[in-house]
Design an enzyme around this catalytic site. Structure first.
Site, PDB file in Angstrom:
ATOM      1  N   ARG A 104      18.853 -66.903  65.850  1.00  0.00           N
ATOM      2  CA  ARG A 104      17.648 -66.628  65.063  1.00  0.00           C
ATOM      3  C   ARG A 104      18.043 -65.884  63.781  1.00  0.00           C
ATOM      4  O   ARG A 104      18.662 -64.823  63.837  1.00  0.00           O
ATOM      5  CB  ARG A 104      16.708 -65.762  65.892  1.00  0.00           C
ATOM      6  CG  ARG A 104      15.314 -65.681  65.304  1.00  0.00           C
ATOM      7  CD  ARG A 104      14.491 -64.720  66.136  1.00  0.00           C
ATOM      8  NE  ARG A 104      14.088 -65.316  67.384  1.00  0.00           N
ATOM      9  CZ  ARG A 104      12.894 -65.861  67.578  1.00  0.00           C
ATOM     10  NH1 ARG A 104      12.006 -65.886  66.609  1.00  0.00           N
ATOM     11  NH2 ARG A 104      12.572 -66.370  68.735  1.00  0.00           N
ATOM     12  N   THR A 108      14.390 -64.692  58.293  1.00  0.00           N
ATOM     13  CA  THR A 108      13.285 -65.676  58.390  1.00  0.00           C
ATOM     14  C   THR A 108      12.781 -65.826  59.827  1.00  0.00           C
ATOM     15  O   THR A 108      11.721 -66.392  60.048  1.00  0.00           O
ATOM     16  CB  THR A 108      13.766 -67.053  57.919  1.00  0.00           C
ATOM     17  OG1 THR A 108      14.790 -67.497  58.818  1.00  0.00           O
ATOM     18  CG2 THR A 108      14.309 -67.017  56.504  1.00  0.00           C
ATOM     19  N   ASP A 200      14.634 -61.940  80.544  1.00  0.00           N
ATOM     20  CA  ASP A 200      15.583 -62.685  79.711  1.00  0.00           C
ATOM     21  C   ASP A 200      16.443 -63.578  80.613  1.00  0.00           C
ATOM     22  O   ASP A 200      17.258 -63.091  81.397  1.00  0.00           O
ATOM     23  CB  ASP A 200      16.463 -61.714  78.926  1.00  0.00           C
ATOM     24  CG  ASP A 200      17.338 -62.448  77.923  1.00  0.00           C
ATOM     25  OD1 ASP A 200      17.201 -62.182  76.726  1.00  0.00           O
ATOM     26  OD2 ASP A 200      18.155 -63.307  78.344  1.00  0.00           O
ATOM     27  N   ASP A 203      20.348 -63.221  80.177  1.00  0.00           N
ATOM     28  CA  ASP A 203      20.859 -61.975  80.759  1.00  0.00           C
ATOM     29  C   ASP A 203      20.851 -62.033  82.277  1.00  0.00           C
ATOM     30  O   ASP A 203      21.791 -61.575  82.936  1.00  0.00           O
ATOM     31  CB  ASP A 203      20.014 -60.782  80.299  1.00  0.00           C
ATOM     32  CG  ASP A 203      20.387 -60.336  78.888  1.00  0.00           C
ATOM     33  OD1 ASP A 203      21.439 -60.777  78.394  1.00  0.00           O
ATOM     34  OD2 ASP A 203      19.633 -59.551  78.306  1.00  0.00           O
TER      35      ASP A 203
HETATM   36  N1  URA Z   1      13.633 -66.275  76.467  1.00  0.00           N
HETATM   37  C1  URA Z   1      13.794 -65.653  77.653  1.00  0.00           C
HETATM   38  O1  URA Z   1      14.892 -65.606  78.196  1.00  0.00           O
HETATM   39  N2  URA Z   1      12.711 -65.090  78.232  1.00  0.00           N
HETATM   40  C2  URA Z   1      11.480 -65.116  77.683  1.00  0.00           C
HETATM   41  O2  URA Z   1      10.540 -64.593  78.276  1.00  0.00           O
HETATM   42  C3  URA Z   1      11.326 -65.778  76.442  1.00  0.00           C
HETATM   43  C4  URA Z   1      12.418 -66.334  75.853  1.00  0.00           C
END
Ligand code: URA
Length: 209
Positions: A104, A108, A200, A203
């Site tokens: 990302r 922007t 996530d 993770d």
């Molecule tokens: N990416 C993720 O790993 N979890 C989310 O909730 C949104 C995007």
């Protein structure tokens, strides 16, 4: 307009509950994502074409069906998408695997491609693009752009959990792409996480924070 399929199979829903649970550790999380990817692959391949061949059983000769040799490409969006690849390969071992990496842009906030490696015969393959989470849809839309730019003609998008915003983004910008999800959640929060989601995915898959 692209179709949205929510896989409400009890086994998928059961496993997804433990994937969501914050007390599920990395090893179990990874195994469950792998299992759900296999179950979803079973459903997503429902429209694979078949052809008839002759087979000789111990009893007599018979006509029977086999896959008609459609070429499949699996493309995980790095990095969390990797967690779904092996589960799909268990059912489609002859598939080739490409990779698309996006980051990302801090200014922007747009996804920028930093890596793309696809099978050389892109135009002949049907692609399953995978990412466990479809949040804003920015990465998925960009990954689909990237596949199409390189010649891909048939793309399905598969994820575990989607937010309505992400589904709408793909439907609007890539109406030819069908979307396959295990659960459609409520919304995105201010940090861009899917609510209730699973946190996530990268993770949790790789044990990082
Ligand atoms: N990416 C993720 O790993 N979890 C989310 O909730 C949104 C995007």
């Amino acid at each position: 307009m692209g179709k949205v399929f929510v896989f409400d199979h009890p086994l998928i829903q059961h496993k997804l509950t433990f994937i969501r649970d914050k007390n599920t550790g990395t090893k179990e999380f990874r195994e469950l994502v792998d299992e759900v990817a296999t179950l979803m692959a079973f459903e997503i391949t429902r429209d694979m074409p078949l052809r008839e061949i002759e087979v000789e059983t111990p009893v007599r000769k018979s006509k029977s069906k086999i896959l008609s040799g459609k070429k499949i490409g699996i493309v995980p969006i790095l990095r969390a998408g990797i967690g779904m690849v092996d589960g799909i390969l268990k059912l489609i071992p002859a598939a080739k695997v490409g990779h698309i990496g996006l980051y990302r842009d801090p200014k922007t906030l747009k996804p920028i491609e930093y890596y793309a490696k696809l099978p050389s015969d892109v135009e002949e393959r049907d692609f399953i693009l995978v990412d466990p989470m479809l949040a804003t849809g920015g990465s998925a839309v960009e990954a689909i752009n990237s596949l199409k730019k390189r010649g891909a003609k048939h793309i399905k998008f598969m994820c575990l959990i989607a937010a309505p915003e992400g589904v709408e983004a793909i439907k609007e910008l890539h109406p030819d792409v069908d979307i396959f999800i295990a659960a459609l959640d409520e919304k995105l929060n201010e940090k861009g996480y899917i609510v209730p989601g699973l946190g996530d995915a990268g993770d949790r898959l790789f044990g990082t924070k």
